[in-house]
Structure formats: structure tokens, C-alpha cells
Write a protein that holds these residues in place. Sequence first.
Motif, PDB file in Angstrom:
ATOM      1  N   LYS A 186     -18.824 -62.795 -34.244  1.00  0.00           N
ATOM      2  CA  LYS A 186     -17.579 -62.279 -33.651  1.00  0.00           C
ATOM      3  C   LYS A 186     -16.358 -62.779 -34.430  1.00  0.00           C
ATOM      4  O   LYS A 186     -15.413 -62.033 -34.654  1.00  0.00           O
ATOM      5  CB  LYS A 186     -17.485 -62.695 -32.180  1.00  0.00           C
ATOM      6  CG  LYS A 186     -18.466 -61.954 -31.273  1.00  0.00           C
ATOM      7  CD  LYS A 186     -18.244 -62.308 -29.798  1.00  0.00           C
ATOM      8  CE  LYS A 186     -19.206 -61.540 -28.913  1.00  0.00           C
ATOM      9  NZ  LYS A 186     -18.965 -61.749 -27.482  1.00  0.00           N
ATOM     10  N   TYR A 202     -15.330 -70.949 -30.195  1.00  0.00           N
ATOM     11  CA  TYR A 202     -15.002 -72.006 -29.234  1.00  0.00           C
ATOM     12  C   TYR A 202     -16.224 -72.825 -28.821  1.00  0.00           C
ATOM     13  O   TYR A 202     -16.092 -73.881 -28.200  1.00  0.00           O
ATOM     14  CB  TYR A 202     -14.307 -71.413 -27.989  1.00  0.00           C
ATOM     15  CG  TYR A 202     -15.193 -70.559 -27.103  1.00  0.00           C
ATOM     16  CD1 TYR A 202     -15.942 -71.114 -26.073  1.00  0.00           C
ATOM     17  CD2 TYR A 202     -15.286 -69.188 -27.305  1.00  0.00           C
ATOM     18  CE1 TYR A 202     -16.767 -70.337 -25.263  1.00  0.00           C
ATOM     19  CE2 TYR A 202     -16.102 -68.404 -26.503  1.00  0.00           C
ATOM     20  CZ  TYR A 202     -16.834 -68.977 -25.488  1.00  0.00           C
ATOM     21  OH  TYR A 202     -17.651 -68.202 -24.715  1.00  0.00           O
ATOM     22  N   VAL A 279      -2.741 -55.627 -14.367  1.00  0.00           N
ATOM     23  CA  VAL A 279      -2.410 -54.369 -15.033  1.00  0.00           C
ATOM     24  C   VAL A 279      -1.912 -53.331 -14.027  1.00  0.00           C
ATOM     25  O   VAL A 279      -1.083 -52.485 -14.358  1.00  0.00           O
ATOM     26  CB  VAL A 279      -3.627 -53.861 -15.855  1.00  0.00           C
ATOM     27  CG1 VAL A 279      -4.811 -53.524 -14.970  1.00  0.00           C
ATOM     28  CG2 VAL A 279      -3.241 -52.674 -16.723  1.00  0.00           C
ATOM     29  N   ASN A 327     -21.323 -58.431 -25.675  1.00  0.00           N
ATOM     30  CA  ASN A 327     -20.520 -57.277 -26.106  1.00  0.00           C
ATOM     31  C   ASN A 327     -19.567 -57.655 -27.231  1.00  0.00           C
ATOM     32  O   ASN A 327     -19.016 -58.752 -27.265  1.00  0.00           O
ATOM     33  CB  ASN A 327     -19.708 -56.732 -24.933  1.00  0.00           C
ATOM     34  CG  ASN A 327     -18.817 -57.787 -24.288  1.00  0.00           C
ATOM     35  OD1 ASN A 327     -19.256 -58.883 -23.984  1.00  0.00           O
ATOM     36  ND2 ASN A 327     -17.559 -57.458 -24.111  1.00  0.00           N
TER      37      ASN A 327
HETATM   38  N1  LIG Z   1      -4.941 -59.183 -15.449  1.00  0.00           N
HETATM   39  C1  LIG Z   1      -5.500 -57.985 -15.496  1.00  0.00           C
HETATM   40  O1  LIG Z   1      -4.993 -56.997 -14.958  1.00  0.00           O
HETATM   41  C2  LIG Z   1      -6.795 -57.840 -16.251  1.00  0.00           C
HETATM   42  C3  LIG Z   1      -7.295 -56.575 -16.617  1.00  0.00           C
HETATM   43  C4  LIG Z   1      -8.482 -56.521 -17.379  1.00  0.00           C
HETATM   44  C5  LIG Z   1      -9.148 -57.684 -17.724  1.00  0.00           C
HETATM   45  N2  LIG Z   1      -8.638 -58.878 -17.320  1.00  0.00           N
HETATM   46  C6  LIG Z   1      -9.280 -60.143 -17.715  1.00  0.00           C
HETATM   47  O2  LIG Z   1      -9.251 -60.210 -19.121  1.00  0.00           O
HETATM   48  C7  LIG Z   1     -10.383 -60.933 -19.603  1.00  0.00           C
HETATM   49  C8  LIG Z   1     -11.142 -60.065 -20.596  1.00  0.00           C
HETATM   50  O3  LIG Z   1     -11.639 -58.912 -19.926  1.00  0.00           O
HETATM   51  P1  LIG Z   1     -12.435 -57.797 -20.740  1.00  0.00           P
HETATM   52  O4  LIG Z   1     -12.635 -56.652 -19.839  1.00  0.00           O
HETATM   53  O5  LIG Z   1     -11.777 -57.605 -22.047  1.00  0.00           O
HETATM   54  O6  LIG Z   1     -13.850 -58.510 -20.949  1.00  0.00           O
HETATM   55  P2  LIG Z   1     -14.547 -58.784 -22.350  1.00  0.00           P
HETATM   56  O7  LIG Z   1     -13.703 -59.773 -23.075  1.00  0.00           O
HETATM   57  O8  LIG Z   1     -14.845 -57.496 -23.015  1.00  0.00           O
HETATM   58  O9  LIG Z   1     -15.932 -59.437 -21.915  1.00  0.00           O
HETATM   59  C9  LIG Z   1     -15.995 -60.700 -21.405  1.00  0.00           C
HETATM   60  C10 LIG Z   1     -16.111 -61.749 -22.535  1.00  0.00           C
HETATM   61  O10 LIG Z   1     -15.836 -63.032 -21.997  1.00  0.00           O
HETATM   62  C11 LIG Z   1     -16.353 -63.988 -22.871  1.00  0.00           C
HETATM   63  N3  LIG Z   1     -16.797 -65.172 -22.111  1.00  0.00           N
HETATM   64  C12 LIG Z   1     -17.798 -65.269 -21.219  1.00  0.00           C
HETATM   65  N4  LIG Z   1     -17.882 -66.533 -20.734  1.00  0.00           N
HETATM   66  C13 LIG Z   1     -16.900 -67.238 -21.354  1.00  0.00           C
HETATM   67  C14 LIG Z   1     -16.492 -68.610 -21.304  1.00  0.00           C
HETATM   68  N5  LIG Z   1     -17.087 -69.488 -20.527  1.00  0.00           N
HETATM   69  N6  LIG Z   1     -15.451 -68.976 -22.085  1.00  0.00           N
HETATM   70  C15 LIG Z   1     -14.826 -68.102 -22.897  1.00  0.00           C
HETATM   71  N7  LIG Z   1     -15.184 -66.793 -22.995  1.00  0.00           N
HETATM   72  C16 LIG Z   1     -16.207 -66.380 -22.228  1.00  0.00           C
HETATM   73  C17 LIG Z   1     -17.518 -63.330 -23.617  1.00  0.00           C
HETATM   74  O11 LIG Z   1     -17.230 -63.335 -25.009  1.00  0.00           O
HETATM   75  P3  LIG Z   1     -17.579 -64.595 -25.965  1.00  0.00           P
HETATM   76  O12 LIG Z   1     -18.782 -64.217 -26.723  1.00  0.00           O
HETATM   77  O13 LIG Z   1     -16.360 -64.715 -26.808  1.00  0.00           O
HETATM   78  O14 LIG Z   1     -17.821 -65.784 -25.076  1.00  0.00           O
HETATM   79  C18 LIG Z   1     -17.499 -61.894 -23.113  1.00  0.00           C
HETATM   80  O15 LIG Z   1     -17.741 -60.939 -24.122  1.00  0.00           O
HETATM   81  C19 LIG Z   1     -11.192 -61.315 -18.365  1.00  0.00           C
HETATM   82  O16 LIG Z   1     -10.846 -62.614 -17.973  1.00  0.00           O
HETATM   83  C20 LIG Z   1     -10.730 -60.307 -17.323  1.00  0.00           C
HETATM   84  O17 LIG Z   1     -10.902 -60.788 -16.017  1.00  0.00           O
HETATM   85  C21 LIG Z   1      -7.492 -58.975 -16.602  1.00  0.00           C
END
Ligand SMILES: NC(=O)c1ccc[n+]([C@@H]2O[C@H](COP(=O)([O-])OP(=O)(O)OC[C@H]3O[C@@H](n4cnc5c(N)ncnc54)[C@H](OP(=O)(O)O)[C@@H]3O)[C@@H](O)[C@H]2O)c1
Length: 339
Positions: A186, A202, A279, A327
Motif C-alpha cells: 500500500k 504504521y 459528510v 482493500n
Molecule cells: N466522517 C464521515 O462522514 C465519514 C464518512 C466516510 C468514512 N468515514 C471514516 O473514514 C475512515 C475511512 O473510511 P473508508 O470508507 O475510506 O474505509 P477504508 O479506508 O477504505 O477501509 C478501512 C481501512 O482501515 C484501515 N484500518 C483497519 N484497522 C486499522 C487500524 N487499527 N489502524 C489503522 N488503520 C486501520 C485498513 O487499511 P490498512 O491496511 O491501512 O490498515 C482498511 O483498509 C473510517 O474511519 C470511516 O469511519 C467518515
Amino acid sequence: MSAPTVNRVWQLAARPTGFPSGDDFRLIEDSVPKAGPGQVVVRNEVMSVDPAMRGRMNDVPSYTPPFQIDQPLEGGAVGTVVDSQSPEVPVGASVLHGLGWRDYALLEAKHVRVVDTALAPASAYLGVLGMPGLTAYAGLLDVARLRPDETVFISGAAGAVGTLAGQIARLRGARLVIGSAGSAEKVRYLVEDLGFDAAFNYKDGSIRTQLKQLTPDGIDVYFDNVGGEQLEAALFRMNLHGRIAVCGAISQYNEPDATGIRNLSLLISKRLTLQGFLVLDHWGRREAFVEEMSGWLREGQVTVAETFVDGIEHAVDGFLGMLRGQNLGKMIIRIADAA
Ligand SMILES: NC(=O)c1ccc[n+]([C@@H]2O[C@H](COP(=O)([O-])OP(=O)(O)OC[C@H]3O[C@@H](n4cnc5c(N)ncnc54)[C@H](OP(=O)(O)O)[C@@H]3O)[C@@H](O)[C@H]2O)c1
């Protein structure tokens, strides 16, 4: 060809404690619904699995109601209308809606949005042109108020939101874009394919040390997707008057006993702004976002990262895989071929 009669639907079977397991979910067979007045039936083709779905599995009040035991799961999906009693949304229309996790969805026509799958593939409306894209755009530009020439750090950088946040930062003139992700592959992808200036794994040694090495002039904007230890490390590196957009805290979602952030007093001495956002409060920016992102896509300036899992029967595997980091970019479940 006879009309399909079986509708496979995923239900929540039990509330997970800690990391979910396959036993927390159940795939049942229901009948294919029929549209009533003002309704449509959609044959789902692609559906999204999102970290926020994990939160909805807990029985706690939040900005969206929790999933109910023995009831269907929900989430973003795109498909084709196969039955309609609404002149605005005819049979054959491609639509985006919120009832994924099933082959066929019955919805009020006013709850679907017609999308143009000739302009962009169905999956784009769940990722680069959809909710994750708008999250990256609004979080970076409106919440963190990114200015040209600033240094940006993005955690969870190889995911749906992170891959886009990093590219938007670059296109909007950031001086340095640094990312973190959970594997060497990645990290390589972020730098070589997406144009991040540098990235680190990390899981590979001290987060604080790696971040310090890559940000000799500190950080102006931190786009936080993961919380926990990476938020602590970023706080140490933030410059005076820096801004932190708290988008997600995925490192904590499956850790009921996660420890708190220990260096929040740095907010005071560095006069930092730490702002959480959703969002759904930024829907007013959708038009501007889609216009700018569509332009970047047309010009080939944004690379779309997607990972597909085939078959609705594997939707839970895809969801758990996303939580584990399997992913690259947006995790999408492919349910059926386009009509
Ligand atoms: N505020 C809002 O409105 C909003 C909207 C959408 C998403 N979000 C948040 O944004 C973040 C990303 O969402 P996304 O949909 O784009 O998901 P994503 O990043 O496509 O998928 C989740 C990723 O989290 C990582 N992960 C899992 N466990 C972890 C850990 N202990 N420490 C660090 N990374 C970890 C994994 O990648 P690695 O291989 O890098 O670990 C995984 O691929 C999430 O926290 C989600 O809740 C917030």
C-alpha cells in the motif's frame, strides 16, 4: 427466461463484541418484492461496505439508527429498476440508494437517485463520485481549510476516503502530502501510483518516529481516518495553528477498551483546531465536488482505486476484509452484472 423469485438478504444475527465474526450475520432467502404505488424495485449490481456499518451493529444511539437483530443490513448500492410504479423513475433506470445487502430492494421512488452509468461505472457512485469522495473533499477543503503550500498528513491513506483525500490535497496545491497505511504494498502504491510525496507502514516500527522523519517541517493539516496512536503522533508533529479534520477512528471501532489520546494539551500550546465532521452535513457541497472531481477524472488527474469482491454470498467476507485492510481504495461487493 422466467422471472427470478428468490431475493437473498443479509441480516444481523447477533451484535458483535470486538471484531465481528461470520456468525454475527445470516443470509436468508426471501421473495422478490413487487412495487406498490410510488415505489420501485431495484436489482442491485454493486454495494458498498463501510467502516460506519460496524458502528451501526452496536445498540447505541448515533447519527443513524442501529441495525436491528434479525433484520436486514443496509448500505449504499447501485442497481437497475426492474419494476416501477413511479413515472419519474422508470424501469431500466440506474439508481443509487441505501438498501444494499440484498439482491432486490423495494424503495419509495423519492428515496433513490438516478445516476448515469454511461458517464461513470456504477461503482464510482459508491466511491470517487459518491459519499467517500465528498467526505475527502469537504473534510480537506471545508473542515481543515487546506491552503496551498501546506503539509498534509493523511492516515488510512490507502482506503476509499484516504486515496482521494491525498490526491485532492495534491491537486489543490499542498506542498507535501504524506500518507500512512498498513502494508508495504500500500505504501508503494501511494507514492508510485497516486503521487503522495512519501508514506509509511504504521505496522512497521514506531509511528511517531516514522512520521517525524517524513515531516521535517511539521504538519499543517492532518486528515484523521484512524484515531488512536496515529492521532497522538500527529499532535506531536502539528505546526502552530494547524487543523485536524477528524473523519474516522477505525483503529478504535473494534476495541471497546481503547485508551484515550494522552497529549491533547498540545491543542492549547499550538493553538490547534481539532474538528470532527460528518459528510451528511456537507451535502450542499456535492454539486461543486462532483463538478471538480469529474474534471479531474476526465483529465486523468485522479486515479480511482477499487477492490471488488464477487457475489452477495461473500458480502460479509468483503466487509470483514475491509475492516482488516484487505482493500486498496473503495471496497465494493459485486452482486450482479449490469442489466
Ligand atoms: N466522517 C464521515 O462522514 C465519514 C464518512 C466516510 C468514512 N468515514 C471514516 O473514514 C475512515 C475511512 O473510511 P473508508 O470508507 O475510506 O474505509 P477504508 O479506508 O477504505 O477501509 C478501512 C481501512 O482501515 C484501515 N484500518 C483497519 N484497522 C486499522 C487500524 N487499527 N489502524 C489503522 N488503520 C486501520 C485498513 O487499511 P490498512 O491496511 O491501512 O490498515 C482498511 O483498509 C473510517 O474511519 C470511516 O469511519 C467518515
